[in-house]
Design a protein around this motif. Structure first.
Motif, PDB file in Angstrom:
ATOM      1  N   VAL A   1      -5.593   3.780  -2.602  1.00 19.07           N
ATOM      2  CA  VAL A   1      -5.637   2.358  -2.254  1.00 19.07           C
ATOM      3  C   VAL A   1      -6.763   2.058  -1.269  1.00 19.07           C
ATOM      4  O   VAL A   1      -7.022   2.834  -0.344  1.00 19.07           O
ATOM      5  CB  VAL A   1      -4.284   1.925  -1.641  1.00 19.07           C
ATOM      6  CG1 VAL A   1      -4.282   0.432  -1.330  1.00 19.07           C
ATOM      7  CG2 VAL A   1      -3.121   2.292  -2.563  1.00 19.07           C
ATOM      8  N   LEU A   2      -7.387   0.904  -1.483  1.00 15.32           N
ATOM      9  CA  LEU A   2      -8.331   0.359  -0.505  1.00 15.32           C
ATOM     10  C   LEU A   2      -7.794  -0.989  -0.031  1.00 15.32           C
ATOM     11  O   LEU A   2      -7.551  -1.887  -0.846  1.00 15.32           O
ATOM     12  CB  LEU A   2      -9.717   0.159  -1.111  1.00 15.32           C
ATOM     13  CG  LEU A   2     -10.737  -0.524  -0.192  1.00 15.32           C
ATOM     14  CD1 LEU A   2     -11.077   0.375   0.995  1.00 15.32           C
ATOM     15  CD2 LEU A   2     -12.008  -0.909  -0.950  1.00 15.32           C
ATOM     16  N   ILE A   3      -7.590  -1.117   1.287  1.00 18.88           N
ATOM     17  CA  ILE A   3      -7.215  -2.401   1.879  1.00 18.88           C
ATOM     18  C   ILE A   3      -8.486  -3.010   2.460  1.00 18.88           C
ATOM     19  O   ILE A   3      -9.042  -2.488   3.426  1.00 18.88           O
ATOM     20  CB  ILE A   3      -6.145  -2.235   2.975  1.00 18.88           C
ATOM     21  CG1 ILE A   3      -4.908  -1.515   2.411  1.00 18.88           C
ATOM     22  CG2 ILE A   3      -5.744  -3.591   3.545  1.00 18.88           C
ATOM     23  CD1 ILE A   3      -3.848  -1.225   3.466  1.00 18.88           C
TER      24      ILE A   3
ATOM     25  N   ALA B   1       0.831  -1.202   0.000  1.00 18.36           N
ATOM     26  CA  ALA B   1       0.000   0.000   0.000  1.00 18.36           C
ATOM     27  C   ALA B   1       0.870   1.259   0.000  1.00 18.36           C
ATOM     28  O   ALA B   1       0.569   2.232  -0.714  1.00 18.36           O
ATOM     29  CB  ALA B   1      -0.918  -0.006   1.214  1.00 18.36           C
ATOM     30  N   ALA B   2       1.940   1.244   0.777  1.00 21.35           N
ATOM     31  CA  ALA B   2       2.855   2.387   0.828  1.00 21.35           C
ATOM     32  C   ALA B   2       3.527   2.607  -0.528  1.00 21.35           C
ATOM     33  O   ALA B   2       3.658   3.744  -0.992  1.00 21.35           O
ATOM     34  CB  ALA B   2       3.897   2.163   1.922  1.00 21.35           C
TER      35      ALA B   2
ATOM     36  N   LEU C   1      -7.107  -2.213  -5.243  1.00 23.78           N
ATOM     37  CA  LEU C   1      -7.732  -2.985  -4.168  1.00 23.78           C
ATOM     38  C   LEU C   1      -6.732  -4.011  -3.657  1.00 23.78           C
ATOM     39  O   LEU C   1      -6.251  -4.854  -4.427  1.00 23.78           O
ATOM     40  CB  LEU C   1      -8.986  -3.691  -4.674  1.00 23.78           C
ATOM     41  CG  LEU C   1      -9.628  -4.716  -3.728  1.00 23.78           C
ATOM     42  CD1 LEU C   1     -10.081  -4.051  -2.438  1.00 23.78           C
ATOM     43  CD2 LEU C   1     -10.785  -5.431  -4.410  1.00 23.78           C
ATOM     44  N   ILE C   2      -6.396  -3.930  -2.374  1.00 25.11           N
ATOM     45  CA  ILE C   2      -5.569  -4.949  -1.730  1.00 25.11           C
ATOM     46  C   ILE C   2      -6.513  -5.812  -0.907  1.00 25.11           C
ATOM     47  O   ILE C   2      -7.062  -5.363   0.099  1.00 25.11           O
ATOM     48  CB  ILE C   2      -4.470  -4.317  -0.852  1.00 25.11           C
ATOM     49  CG1 ILE C   2      -3.527  -3.474  -1.722  1.00 25.11           C
ATOM     50  CG2 ILE C   2      -3.685  -5.394  -0.110  1.00 25.11           C
ATOM     51  CD1 ILE C   2      -2.413  -2.793  -0.943  1.00 25.11           C
ATOM     52  N   ASN C   3      -6.702  -7.038  -1.337  1.00 22.98           N
ATOM     53  CA  ASN C   3      -7.723  -7.895  -0.739  1.00 22.98           C
ATOM     54  C   ASN C   3      -7.140  -8.820   0.326  1.00 22.98           C
ATOM     55  O   ASN C   3      -6.240  -9.612   0.061  1.00 22.98           O
ATOM     56  CB  ASN C   3      -8.402  -8.742  -1.818  1.00 22.98           C
ATOM     57  CG  ASN C   3      -9.515  -9.589  -1.243  1.00 22.98           C
ATOM     58  OD1 ASN C   3     -10.287  -9.121  -0.399  1.00 22.98           O
ATOM     59  ND2 ASN C   3      -9.598 -10.840  -1.670  1.00 22.98           N
ATOM     60  N   LEU C   4      -7.701  -8.706   1.525  1.00 26.02           N
ATOM     61  CA  LEU C   4      -7.345  -9.608   2.623  1.00 26.02           C
ATOM     62  C   LEU C   4      -8.551 -10.457   3.035  1.00 26.02           C
ATOM     63  O   LEU C   4      -8.490 -11.152   4.045  1.00 26.02           O
ATOM     64  CB  LEU C   4      -6.832  -8.804   3.826  1.00 26.02           C
ATOM     65  CG  LEU C   4      -5.565  -7.963   3.588  1.00 26.02           C
ATOM     66  CD1 LEU C   4      -5.220  -7.173   4.842  1.00 26.02           C
ATOM     67  CD2 LEU C   4      -4.406  -8.836   3.172  1.00 26.02           C
ATOM     68  N   GLN C   5      -9.600 -10.385   2.266  1.00 25.89           N
ATOM     69  CA  GLN C   5     -10.803 -11.138   2.597  1.00 25.89           C
ATOM     70  C   GLN C   5     -10.731 -12.564   2.051  1.00 25.89           C
ATOM     71  O   GLN C   5     -10.021 -12.833   1.071  1.00 25.89           O
ATOM     72  CB  GLN C   5     -12.040 -10.420   2.059  1.00 25.89           C
ATOM     73  CG  GLN C   5     -12.272  -9.058   2.705  1.00 25.89           C
ATOM     74  CD  GLN C   5     -13.558  -8.397   2.243  1.00 25.89           C
ATOM     75  OE1 GLN C   5     -14.354  -8.976   1.507  1.00 25.89           O
ATOM     76  NE2 GLN C   5     -13.756  -7.155   2.689  1.00 25.89           N
ATOM     77  N   ILE C   6     -11.483 -13.460   2.676  1.00 27.87           N
ATOM     78  CA  ILE C   6     -11.473 -14.866   2.273  1.00 27.87           C
ATOM     79  C   ILE C   6     -12.037 -15.036   0.869  1.00 27.87           C
ATOM     80  O   ILE C   6     -11.544 -15.851   0.082  1.00 27.87           O
ATOM     81  CB  ILE C   6     -12.273 -15.714   3.291  1.00 27.87           C
ATOM     82  CG1 ILE C   6     -11.564 -15.716   4.643  1.00 27.87           C
ATOM     83  CG2 ILE C   6     -12.452 -17.142   2.788  1.00 27.87           C
ATOM     84  CD1 ILE C   6     -12.338 -16.421   5.760  1.00 27.87           C
ATOM     85  N   GLU C   7     -13.055 -14.256   0.546  1.00 32.66           N
ATOM     86  CA  GLU C   7     -13.681 -14.325  -0.769  1.00 32.66           C
ATOM     87  C   GLU C   7     -13.367 -13.054  -1.565  1.00 32.66           C
ATOM     88  O   GLU C   7     -12.953 -12.038  -0.994  1.00 32.66           O
ATOM     89  CB  GLU C   7     -15.197 -14.506  -0.630  1.00 32.66           C
ATOM     90  CG  GLU C   7     -15.593 -15.786   0.089  1.00 32.66           C
ATOM     91  CD  GLU C   7     -17.097 -15.895   0.286  1.00 32.66           C
ATOM     92  OE1 GLU C   7     -17.789 -14.864   0.094  1.00 32.66           O
ATOM     93  OE2 GLU C   7     -17.568 -16.985   0.624  1.00 32.66           O
TER      94      GLU C   7
ATOM     95  N   PHE D   1       6.051   6.949   6.714  1.00 38.90           N
ATOM     96  CA  PHE D   1       4.639   7.107   7.082  1.00 38.90           C
ATOM     97  C   PHE D   1       3.792   7.355   5.836  1.00 38.90           C
ATOM     98  O   PHE D   1       4.204   8.062   4.908  1.00 38.90           O
ATOM     99  CB  PHE D   1       4.465   8.264   8.057  1.00 38.90           C
ATOM    100  CG  PHE D   1       3.019   8.566   8.345  1.00 38.90           C
ATOM    101  CD1 PHE D   1       2.282   7.749   9.198  1.00 38.90           C
ATOM    102  CD2 PHE D   1       2.392   9.651   7.742  1.00 38.90           C
ATOM    103  CE1 PHE D   1       0.948   8.018   9.460  1.00 38.90           C
ATOM    104  CE2 PHE D   1       1.061   9.925   8.001  1.00 38.90           C
ATOM    105  CZ  PHE D   1       0.336   9.102   8.859  1.00 38.90           C
ATOM    106  N   VAL D   2       2.593   6.780   5.827  1.00 35.36           N
ATOM    107  CA  VAL D   2       1.645   7.022   4.740  1.00 35.36           C
ATOM    108  C   VAL D   2       0.306   7.450   5.344  1.00 35.36           C
ATOM    109  O   VAL D   2      -0.141   6.878   6.341  1.00 35.36           O
ATOM    110  CB  VAL D   2       1.450   5.773   3.863  1.00 35.36           C
ATOM    111  CG1 VAL D   2       2.697   5.466   3.063  1.00 35.36           C
ATOM    112  CG2 VAL D   2       1.069   4.559   4.702  1.00 35.36           C
TER     113      VAL D   2
END
Length: 200
Positions: free
Chosen positions: A93-95, A83-84, A150-156, A118-119
């Motif tokens: 960015v969206l995490i 993201a940085a 989009l940085i995806n950390l979701q299961i789906e 820092f960001v």
């Protein structure tokens, strides 16, 4: 008799002149029609090329990062680093986290970075005068600002992923999580995303 011949000759001349005139008019309209058809074909071909160019520009790209079991880096740490990097390249960015607890972990990790690394970021729902370039969301909580990556950390695969043209996902070491990542990979491929992988 001579008079009749002259009359017939006169009318024949008229018919011939009329035919020539009609042929010339027909030729003019025919040539115009051919020109219009060629121009229409040119416009169609140009539009097709523009559409191909636009599709190339708007191609959806998803990159999966394969975590190395020998390295002690977590998915959350890697997401913060990526993201940085994206922010420094001028991207918004969206995490997307799986839970609110994970979102708070990401938020804290970004606050703990060195001052020169820092960001600016915020959690979804936090009141800010201006939308920071990095937003941390979780299921059921997301702001409406338009973002690039989009940085995806979701299961789906998130149901809002279609609004992005760039996506980052991860393949963890643990087998269950690895299988879940394979499913996300299959879904994105079926949706027409261009997929690539990178080792960490």
């Amino acid at each position: 008799m001579e008079c009749n011949i002259k009359v017939k000759s006169h009318f024949c001349d008229i018919d011939h002149k009329s035919a020539v005139k009609n042929f010339r008019v027909f030729s003019i309209y025919f040539n115009r029609l051919v020109d219009d058809l060629f121009f229409a074909a040119f416009l169609i071909e140009s539009a097709s090329l523009q559409n191909d160019k636009w599709r190339t520009i708007m191609a959806k790209n998803a990159q999966f990062y394969l975590l190395n079991p020998e390295k002690k880096i977590t998915v959350e740490q890697l997401a913060c680093d990526l993201a940085a990097q994206a922010w420094r390249l001028g991207k918004r960015v969206l995490i997307a986290c799986e839970t609110e607890e994970q979102a708070f972990l990401i938020d804290e990790a970004l606050w703990q970075r060195d001052p020169n690394e820092f960001v600016p970021h915020n959690l979804s729902g936090e009141a800010t005068q201006y939308a920071p370039p990095i937003e941390i969301s979780w299921k059921g909580k997301r702001n409406a600002q338009r973002r690039d990556l989009l940085i995806n950390l979701q299961i789906e695969v998130p149901d809002f992923s279609h609004s992005f043209t760039q996506l980052i996902d991860f393949v963890p070491v643990e087998e269950t999580q690895k299988a879940q990542a394979r499913e996300r990979y299959k879904i994105l491929r079926s949706q027409g995303w261009a997929l690539s992988t990178e080792n960490t």
